[in-house]
Design a protein around this motif. Structure first.
Motif, short mmCIF file in Angstrom:
data_model
loop_
_atom_site.label_atom_id
_atom_site.label_comp_id
_atom_site.label_asym_id
_atom_site.label_seq_id
_atom_site.Cartn_x
_atom_site.Cartn_y
_atom_site.Cartn_z
N ALA A 91 -53.33 0.57 45.73
CA ALA A 91 -54.61 0.99 46.31
C ALA A 91 -54.74 0.67 47.80
CB ALA A 91 -55.76 0.32 45.55
N GLY A 92 -53.66 0.21 48.42
CA GLY A 92 -53.74 -0.24 49.80
C GLY A 92 -54.32 0.78 50.76
N GLU A 93 -53.89 2.02 50.67
CA GLU A 93 -54.37 3.06 51.58
C GLU A 93 -55.86 3.29 51.42
OE1 GLU A 93 -53.59 7.80 52.58
OE2 GLU A 93 -52.03 6.61 51.55
N SER A 94 -56.34 3.33 50.17
CA SER A 94 -57.76 3.53 49.91
C SER A 94 -58.60 2.37 50.43
CB SER A 94 -58.01 3.72 48.41
OG SER A 94 -57.41 4.90 47.94
N ILE A 95 -58.09 1.15 50.27
CA ILE A 95 -58.81 -0.03 50.75
C ILE A 95 -58.89 -0.02 52.27
CG2 ILE A 95 -58.71 -2.55 50.91
CD1 ILE A 95 -57.44 -2.50 48.07
N PHE A 128 -53.04 -6.71 38.74
CA PHE A 128 -54.33 -7.14 39.29
C PHE A 128 -54.11 -8.09 40.46
CE2 PHE A 128 -58.64 -8.68 39.50
CZ PHE A 128 -59.38 -7.57 39.10
N GLU A 129 -53.12 -8.96 40.36
CA GLU A 129 -52.84 -9.82 41.50
C GLU A 129 -52.36 -9.00 42.69
OE1 GLU A 129 -50.72 -14.00 42.78
OE2 GLU A 129 -50.06 -13.03 40.91
N GLY A 130 -51.59 -7.95 42.42
CA GLY A 130 -51.18 -7.07 43.50
C GLY A 130 -52.37 -6.45 44.21
N PHE A 131 -53.41 -6.13 43.44
CA PHE A 131 -54.64 -5.59 44.02
C PHE A 131 -55.35 -6.65 44.87
CE2 PHE A 131 -59.26 -5.03 43.68
CZ PHE A 131 -59.40 -3.75 44.23
N LEU A 132 -55.47 -7.85 44.33
CA LEU A 132 -56.16 -8.92 45.07
C LEU A 132 -55.47 -9.21 46.40
CD1 LEU A 132 -56.95 -11.43 42.16
CD2 LEU A 132 -58.51 -9.81 43.24
N LYS A 133 -54.16 -9.09 46.42
CA LYS A 133 -53.41 -9.34 47.66
C LYS A 133 -53.75 -8.32 48.74
CE LYS A 133 -49.37 -11.65 45.65
NZ LYS A 133 -47.91 -11.54 45.37
N LEU A 134 -54.25 -7.15 48.33
CA LEU A 134 -54.58 -6.09 49.28
C LEU A 134 -55.96 -6.27 49.90
CD1 LEU A 134 -53.35 -3.02 47.18
CD2 LEU A 134 -52.18 -4.06 49.13
N PRO A 136 -58.61 -7.60 52.21
CA PRO A 136 -58.55 -8.36 53.47
C PRO A 136 -59.54 -9.51 53.50
CG PRO A 136 -59.78 -6.33 53.78
CD PRO A 136 -59.22 -6.27 52.39
N LYS A 137 -59.11 -10.64 53.99
CA LYS A 137 -60.02 -11.79 54.13
C LYS A 137 -60.93 -11.62 55.34
CE LYS A 137 -56.95 -15.15 51.88
NZ LYS A 137 -57.82 -15.27 50.70
N THR A 138 -60.41 -10.95 56.36
CA THR A 138 -61.21 -10.66 57.54
C THR A 138 -60.93 -9.24 58.01
OG1 THR A 138 -59.52 -11.47 59.08
CG2 THR A 138 -61.15 -13.08 58.31
N VAL A 139 -61.93 -8.64 58.65
CA VAL A 139 -61.77 -7.33 59.29
C VAL A 139 -62.46 -7.41 60.65
CG1 VAL A 139 -62.31 -4.87 59.19
CG2 VAL A 139 -61.71 -6.09 57.09
N GLY A 140 -61.69 -7.16 61.70
CA GLY A 140 -62.28 -7.22 63.03
C GLY A 140 -62.86 -8.58 63.37
N GLY A 141 -62.27 -9.64 62.82
CA GLY A 141 -62.74 -10.99 63.08
C GLY A 141 -63.92 -11.42 62.22
#
Length: 269
Positions: A91-95, A128-134, A136-141
């Motif tokens: 799902a990386g591209e969609s995220i 599901f872990e693969g999804f969680l890895k995608l 982002p913890k931050t976006v634009g700071g």
């Protein structure tokens, strides 16, 4: 009002455009273009559902930011294109597309992201872990808070609880509904979707039920765990001194949802 940065209990509803709310929640004659302005001054948060079905314009997010009070917060439902797929780890591209679509125009009013899964989606640990890895913890700071709304009984396992806790992702608590309830605390915030309003109660919920939800919200905010909810691992939850709480009155008898949310806000003082 508490200063920004202190734990907050926010109560709201799903969306703000709903014809039956006119002349019930919204004053008679209020122009439709002012409904967000009105809702955001009577509630403390809103969950945007339209982002689940498709992209919104960056100008729309900027407009919503401008029309709401400084301390207001929106939760967003993430796009179904990311969650309604066989392989979540793809799902990386969609995220990425979601976070570059304009959502960051909400700036400091961007609250948690609701990643909602279909009731037929089963728990597959590696995927599901693969999804969680995608995620982002931050976006634009700016830090991003993620929450997952899972609706299949296969998620009621310690392995799932441990996995989302490792990634600091909250499990959305399904309340007063037929969906499985997993009230384990796995993140430094709590996200609840209360779906039990009825036509029989003037405020959607009984006085006792309203008091119960407010008491639970206060306990979560203080860092404790309220009784009476279904958990997978009863003696374990994320250890914090305080938490933000996001409680949305969703579904049920929808006409009553704003009344129920405002009743809870009034009780919270």
């Amino acid at each position: 009002m508490p200063h920004r940065g202190e734990p907050r209990i926010r109560v709201g509803i799903g969306g703000w455009t709903y014809e039956p709310w006119r002349s019930v929640f919204y004053p008679k004659g209020l122009p439709q273009k002012r409904e967000l302005e009105y809702a955001s001054r009577n509630l403390t948060s809103l969950e945007i559902n339209g982002t689940y079905y498709g992209s919104q314009k960056p100008e729309s997010f900027a407009k919503w930011h401008a029309e709401t009070p400084d301390d207001f917060v929106f939760a967003l439902k993430a796009p179904r294109f990311a969650t309604n797929r066989r392989a979540l780890s793809e799902a990386g591209e969609s995220i990425e597309r979601f976070f570059t679509s304009g959502v960051m125009e909400l700036k400091d009013k961007l609250g948690p992201i609701n990643w909602q899964f279909m009731p037929t989606k089963k728990f597959e640990p590696d995927d599901f872990e693969g999804f969680l890895k995608l995620l982002p913890k931050t976006v634009g700071g700016r830090s991003i808070r993620h929450a997952v709304e899972v609706r299949h009984d296969s998620f009621r396992t310690p392995d799932f609880i441990a996995l989302v806790r490792e990634y600091g992702v909250a499990i959305i608590i399904a309340a007063d509904s037929h969906y499985p309830q997993i009230a384990d605390i796995t993140a430094p915030f709590v996200y609840v979707r209360a779906m039990g309003t009825t036509e029989a109660e003037d405020a959607g919920y009984s006085e006792k039920a309203l008091d119960t939800w407010v008491d639970r919200a206060r306990q979560w905010a203080s860092g404790s765990m309220p009784d009476g909810l279904e958990v997978v691992m009863p003696k374990q939850h994320a250890q914090v001194s305080s938490r933000d709480v996001f409680l949305y009155v969703i579904s049920g008898f929808k006409v009553r949802n704003p009344t129920a949310a405002m009743a809870m806000i009034e009780r919270l003082g």
